[in-house]
Write a protein that holds these residues in place. Structure first.
Motif, mmCIF file in Angstrom:
data_model
loop_
_atom_site.group_PDB
_atom_site.id
_atom_site.type_symbol
_atom_site.label_atom_id
_atom_site.label_comp_id
_atom_site.label_asym_id
_atom_site.label_seq_id
_atom_site.Cartn_x
_atom_site.Cartn_y
_atom_site.Cartn_z
ATOM 1 N N SER A 164 87.783 0.884 -7.109
ATOM 2 C CA SER A 164 86.635 0.440 -7.887
ATOM 3 C C SER A 164 86.089 -0.835 -7.253
ATOM 4 O O SER A 164 86.759 -1.487 -6.451
ATOM 5 N N VAL A 165 84.833 -1.179 -7.618
ATOM 6 C CA VAL A 165 84.188 -2.387 -7.103
ATOM 7 C C VAL A 165 84.366 -3.489 -8.138
ATOM 8 O O VAL A 165 84.015 -3.310 -9.321
ATOM 9 N N GLY A 166 84.913 -4.634 -7.725
ATOM 10 C CA GLY A 166 85.119 -5.747 -8.640
ATOM 11 C C GLY A 166 83.878 -6.623 -8.741
ATOM 12 O O GLY A 166 83.176 -6.621 -9.732
ATOM 13 N N SER A 178 82.849 -9.473 4.019
ATOM 14 C CA SER A 178 84.268 -9.249 3.779
ATOM 15 C C SER A 178 84.454 -8.412 2.526
ATOM 16 O O SER A 178 83.615 -8.414 1.636
ATOM 17 N N VAL A 179 85.562 -7.662 2.525
ATOM 18 C CA VAL A 179 85.947 -6.875 1.359
ATOM 19 C C VAL A 179 87.401 -7.219 1.052
ATOM 20 O O VAL A 179 88.271 -7.094 1.919
ATOM 21 N N THR A 180 87.681 -7.654 -0.158
ATOM 22 C CA THR A 180 89.037 -8.062 -0.543
ATOM 23 C C THR A 180 89.516 -7.186 -1.690
ATOM 24 O O THR A 180 88.772 -6.929 -2.643
ATOM 25 N N ALA A 188 93.088 0.005 -6.475
ATOM 26 C CA ALA A 188 92.397 -0.985 -5.658
ATOM 27 C C ALA A 188 91.092 -1.403 -6.320
ATOM 28 O O ALA A 188 90.357 -0.567 -6.841
ATOM 29 N N VAL A 189 90.825 -2.731 -6.318
ATOM 30 C CA VAL A 189 89.572 -3.276 -6.837
ATOM 31 C C VAL A 189 88.976 -4.113 -5.706
ATOM 32 O O VAL A 189 89.542 -5.143 -5.319
ATOM 33 N N PHE A 190 87.842 -3.685 -5.154
ATOM 34 C CA PHE A 190 87.268 -4.336 -3.992
ATOM 35 C C PHE A 190 86.223 -5.374 -4.412
ATOM 36 O O PHE A 190 85.300 -5.057 -5.183
ATOM 37 N N ASP A 191 86.390 -6.618 -3.920
ATOM 38 C CA ASP A 191 85.398 -7.669 -4.089
ATOM 39 C C ASP A 191 84.628 -7.793 -2.780
ATOM 40 O O ASP A 191 85.229 -8.007 -1.705
ATOM 41 N N PHE A 192 83.295 -7.668 -2.827
ATOM 42 C CA PHE A 192 82.463 -7.715 -1.631
ATOM 43 C C PHE A 192 81.785 -9.077 -1.526
ATOM 44 O O PHE A 192 81.220 -9.589 -2.512
ATOM 45 N N VAL A 193 81.835 -9.698 -0.356
ATOM 46 C CA VAL A 193 81.085 -10.906 -0.043
ATOM 47 C C VAL A 193 80.112 -10.525 1.053
ATOM 48 O O VAL A 193 80.522 -10.133 2.151
ATOM 49 N N GLY A 777 79.868 6.651 -6.129
ATOM 50 C CA GLY A 777 81.047 6.240 -5.373
ATOM 51 C C GLY A 777 80.665 5.423 -4.158
ATOM 52 O O GLY A 777 79.544 4.942 -4.006
ATOM 53 N N ILE A 778 81.649 5.251 -3.266
ATOM 54 C CA ILE A 778 81.499 4.452 -2.048
ATOM 55 C C ILE A 778 81.641 5.385 -0.855
ATOM 56 O O ILE A 778 82.540 6.238 -0.821
ATOM 57 N N ARG A 779 80.785 5.232 0.108
ATOM 58 C CA ARG A 779 80.865 6.022 1.343
ATOM 59 C C ARG A 779 80.889 5.055 2.519
ATOM 60 O O ARG A 779 80.040 4.150 2.600
#
Length: 885
Positions: A164-166, A178-180, A188-193, A777-779
């Motif tokens: 998921s996207v945080g 960056s993706v954390t 998984a929870v992805f934080d995007f900068v 979703g994410i691709r």
């Protein structure tokens, strides 16, 4: 027959005209082949239907046959022919019935063909490395719904997880995106900068405002003094001039400048997708198993009985009746007997055909028959079409003849249709089915004809030989031969001196024949099962991705904020990094331990083959000497009288004196030589007791679900079945359980230790599958070996994507906070508001309550009036301006 090829699939390109395609592998029935047509443009596969779309010829032939389409496949299509047998065992042996080698061999062939079919499917499956012997279990189907499959970071076991996207935040231009992962390995929870783009160039000057309205007319000036009254003139007939117009009022103030454009420029095009990585090499094919031994050929069955005699011919006509006589005439002589009718034809099933003198091995055509030699007595093959002149299909009848277990499977008689005496009789040793016709292996026996004319009408009659009869029971053992009689005693010689002991042995009676030796049990003739083919070697790991190239320096910030200019064209894709070298093929894993021996099979209910004739038994002991006949009693010898004086020689012979007593019997002579061994008795009948059971073959692989011993030792082959994991059961990977996948019944979890890599040319993380592959979703697309592109979708629409210059957002970007001064944000109606959907008015505060310094190199603008509180300072540096409108 034997199975000598491992081919199970053929493929051909269509051309719009060809309808016949050959398959080079054996099938047992027409339904044992699957025909698939693939559209080369769309990749859509369409399974064809037997009879509706195609027909099959050559079922049962080891060399294969032909698939004929109703309509020719197009040039844009590819045809695939694949063996597709039902995995069943139709052969049923009956206790104490014959055990025909052909039937048994057909059953073994079916097993081999089925194994080849399964091996082809397994060869296309996803398998583990041969050297990885850890057992795995996948999460349950319920746990995997809407999840992704991952591997436990500690155990390496498969488990269900989620992505998921945080949060999404921006960073200054020129910094790296960056993706954390703020979650866990399985959830998984992805934080995007995302870095901000550079400030665009200043927009064009807005249009000049409209001209203000005309000001009001000035007031009228004061009235001048009245002049003296002049004389009254005559009334004028012309109107006097109009008074002058008052002066024009001052111009109104200029209207405010129009707002900046609120429409964003067009989005630049998406860069191309990078190439797909190379496929690893295919592992080697395991060796073929050994061929089973040839069964024993059965005895020839008896010849069928002669057909019935034809009917007797009709009686000759009766002569005319004479006039009634008044006197009885003499009785006339008996009329001659009518001729005997012709002999009946050869008994059996008869069919109507036309003879062809061609000798080519091919389908002779409907209703035709021919041989492979012009002289039938020298021919070895007859070629006969599947259908006779009366449209009778004889295929099933000829197959019945071929099923006979006798060496001579039957006879056929071919003769002129109107003259049965013009015929040839031949035996049948084999029947081979070809496309549209049969090849009958034959041997000429007799007949009045050795050839027929081309297109001559003939009839052919087939008589099938019965199956080979059972072997007769063993005959009783022959009785022992009687002892020969003792030779007669020779006549007694004249009494004389006692003879010396005889030096010649009396004759020995002949030795009786040896009883037959029982047959020895034969060694088992059934070969043990062939071991399974070794698993294919695993594919080596893919080479690592080369490092990403450095990001170019960001341009200087614009000093004037303007509307966002149109998006520049996408930068060209960087060169693809060199592909990593193929990894070495993994070494073949060690052979797993032999499974436990299965229980002993039940006693065979089929008699074993007849054992070879045992060796001749040793010669029986020599018969005892017959007893000597008793000698008659010898009379007592009278006393010898005194010797008288010698008389003169008599001229007359005196009477013969009585015979002296018989001397004592001579000693027994030496025994005579042993008589010849009697002939060997006939071979015993086939044993009715099964021969010894052969050794038990190695056990097949255990059920990997119920087996607790780590004995896989190779690739896991599921044979089109699921691997089912119960709730909270994990698929674990890694010596330290580094990765596991599981489901607890409500959530699916993928948990990994350390950094988790999910790699592929295209990665899709979707919450629900839609018509386009995913809805939301994410691709992640591979642009080159060093660069990937991230796309976020909602309801099948692209909302956010990373590009070479930053991030592009389609739609509304809502954020509770934006880090930074916002100077890099362009084309955004920040703070604009208005009625309904209008975004016209920019609003700011009216009072400065805290010190503030205009940023160096920046200008500021506010809508006035502005009040600066006491003790509060607004600092405007050199080169900066603050405009209050």
């Amino acid at each position: 027959m034997s199975v000598s090829t491992t081919t199970t699939t053929n493929s051909y390109s269509g051309n719009g005209s060809t309808v016949e395609f050959s398959y080079t592998f054996e099938i047992l029935t027409d339904a044992d082949i699957r025909v698939i047509v693939v559209n080369n443009t769309t990749g859509v596969e369409t399974v064809q239907s037997l009879t509706t779309h195609y027909s099959v010829a050559g079922a049962g032939l080891t060399s294969g046959g032909t698939v004929t389409f109703v309509s020719a496949p197009a040039s844009t299509e590819t045809v695939f022919l694949k063996r597709n047998m039902s995995i069943t065992q139709p052969t049923d042996y009956t206790a104490n019935d014959p055990f025909p080698a052909e039937t048994h061999e057909n059953a073994l062939d079916r097993l081999t063909l089925a194994m080849q079919q399964i091996d082809e499917k397994v060869g296309r499956a996803l398998v583990r490395k041969e050297t990885d012997t850890t057992a795995i279990e996948l999460p349950s189907n319920a746990d995997l719904k809407g999840k992704i499959l991952g591997f436990n970071e500690t155990t390496g076991a498969p488990e269900a997880g989620s992505l998921s996207v945080g949060s999404v935040s921006t960073a200054p231009a020129g910094t790296d995106a960056s993706v954390t992962n703020a979650g866990t390995g399985s959830v998984a929870v992805f934080d995007f900068v995302l870095p901000r783009g550079t400030t665009g160039a200043a927009g064009p000057t807005g249009p000049t405002g409209s001209t203000g309205s005309t000001g009001p007319t000035g007031s009228t000036g004061p009235t001048g003094p009245t002049g003296s009254t002049g004389p009254t003139g005559a009334d004028s007939t012309v109107a006097g001039p109009t008074g002058p117009t008052g002066p024009t009022g001052p111009t109104g103030p200029t209207g405010p400048t129009g707002a900046d454009s609120t429409v964003a420029g067009p989005t630049g095009p998406t860069g191309p997708t990078g190439p797909t990585g190379l496929t690893g090499p295919t592992g080697p094919t395991g060796p073929d198993g050994p061929t089973g031994s040839q069964g024993v050929q059965g005895d020839t069955g008896p010849t069928g009985s002669t057909g019935p005699t034809g009917p007797t011919g009709p009686t000759g006509p009766t002569g005319p009746t004479g006039a009634d006589s008044t006197v009885a005439g003499p009785t006339g002589p008996t009329g001659p007997t009518g001729p005997t009718g012709p002999d009946g034809n050869f008994g059996g099933a008869t069919f109507n055909y036309t003879f062809s003198t061609t000798t080519t091995d091919s389908d002779p055509g409907t209703g035709k028959i021919r041989f492979n030699h012009a002289n039938i007595s020298s021919a070895t093959l007859m070629f006969i079409d599947d259908t006779d002149n009366d449209s009778t299909d004889i295929q099933s009848f000829l197959r019945t003849i071929d099923d006979s277990t006798s060496f001579i499977k039957g006879h056929f008689r071919i003769s002129n249709r109107l003259n049965p005496d013009d015929f040839a009789l031949l035996t049948i040793s084999a029947v081979t089915e070809a496309t549209g016709y049969f090849k009958v292996s034959s041997t000429y026996v007799s007949g009045s004809a050795v050839s027929f004319d081309n297109s001559e009408d003939v009839i052919i009659t087939f008589a099938r030989t019965g199956d080979r009869g059972d072997t007769g029971s063993q005959g009783p053992q022959g009785a022992a031969g009687a002892t020969g009689p003792t030779g007669p005693t020779g006549p007694a010689g004249p009494t004389g001196p006692t003879g010396a002991d005889s030096t010649v042995a009396g004759p020995t009676g002949p030795t009786g024949p040896a009883g037959p030796t029982g047959p020895a049990g034969a060694d088992s003739t059934v070969a043990g099962p062939t071991g399974p083919t070794g698993p294919a070697g695993s594919t080596g790991p893919a080479g690592s991705t080369g490092p990403a190239g450095p990001t170019g320096p960001a341009g200087a910030d614009s000093t004037v904020a303007g509307p966002t200019g149109p998006a520049g064209p996408a930068g060209s894709t960087g060169p693809t990094g060199p592909a990593g070298a193929d990894g070495n093929d993994g070494s073949t894993g060690p052979t797993g331990p032999t499974g436990p021996t299965g229980p002993a099979g039940a006693d065979s209910t089929v008699a074993g083959p007849t054992g070879p004739t045992g060796p001749t038994g040793p010669a029986g002991p020599a018969g005892s000497d017959g007893s000597d006949g008793s000698a008659g009693p010898t009379g007592p010898t009278g006393p010898t009288g005194p010797t008288g004086p010698a008389g003169a020689d008599s001229t007359v012979a005196g009477p013969t004196g009585p015979t002296g007593p018989t001397g004592p019997a001579g000693a027994d002579g030496n025994d005579g030589g042993t008589g010849p061994t009697g002939p060997t008795g006939p071979a015993g009948a086939d044993s009715t007791v099964a021969g010894p059971t052969g050794p038990t073959g190695p056990a097949g692989p255990a059920n990997v679900v119920e087996d607790t011993t780590p004995q896989l030792g190779g690739d896991l082959q599921t044979n089109s079945n699921d691997i089912v994991f119960a709730d909270d059961d994990k698929a674990i990977f890694g010596a330290g359980s580094d990765l596991f996948i599981k489901s607890d019944g409500s959530n699916s979890i993928i948990q990994a230790a350390g950094t988790t890599y999910v790699r592929g040319s295209t990665l899709i993380f979707s919450a629900n599958g839609g018509a386009g592959g995913f809805e939301t979703g994410i691709r992640i697309n591979e642009v080159s070996a060093e660069t990937s592109q991230v796309e976020l979708y909602y309801d099948n629409a692209l909302r956010l994507e990373t590009v070479s210059g930053g991030v592009e957002v389609t739609g509304t970007l809502a954020a509770t906070a934006v880090t930074g001064d916002g100077s890099g944000l362009t084309g955004i109606a920040a703070g604009a508001t208005g009625g309904s959907s209008d975004q016209i008015f920019y609003e700011n505060g009216q009072t400065v309550t805290a010190n503030y310094t205009i940023t160096d190199g920046k200008n500021a603008m506010s809508a006035g009036p502005i009040t600066i509180n006491n003790s509060v300072t607004v600092t405007v540096g050199t080169g900066e301006t603050w405009t209050v409108v």
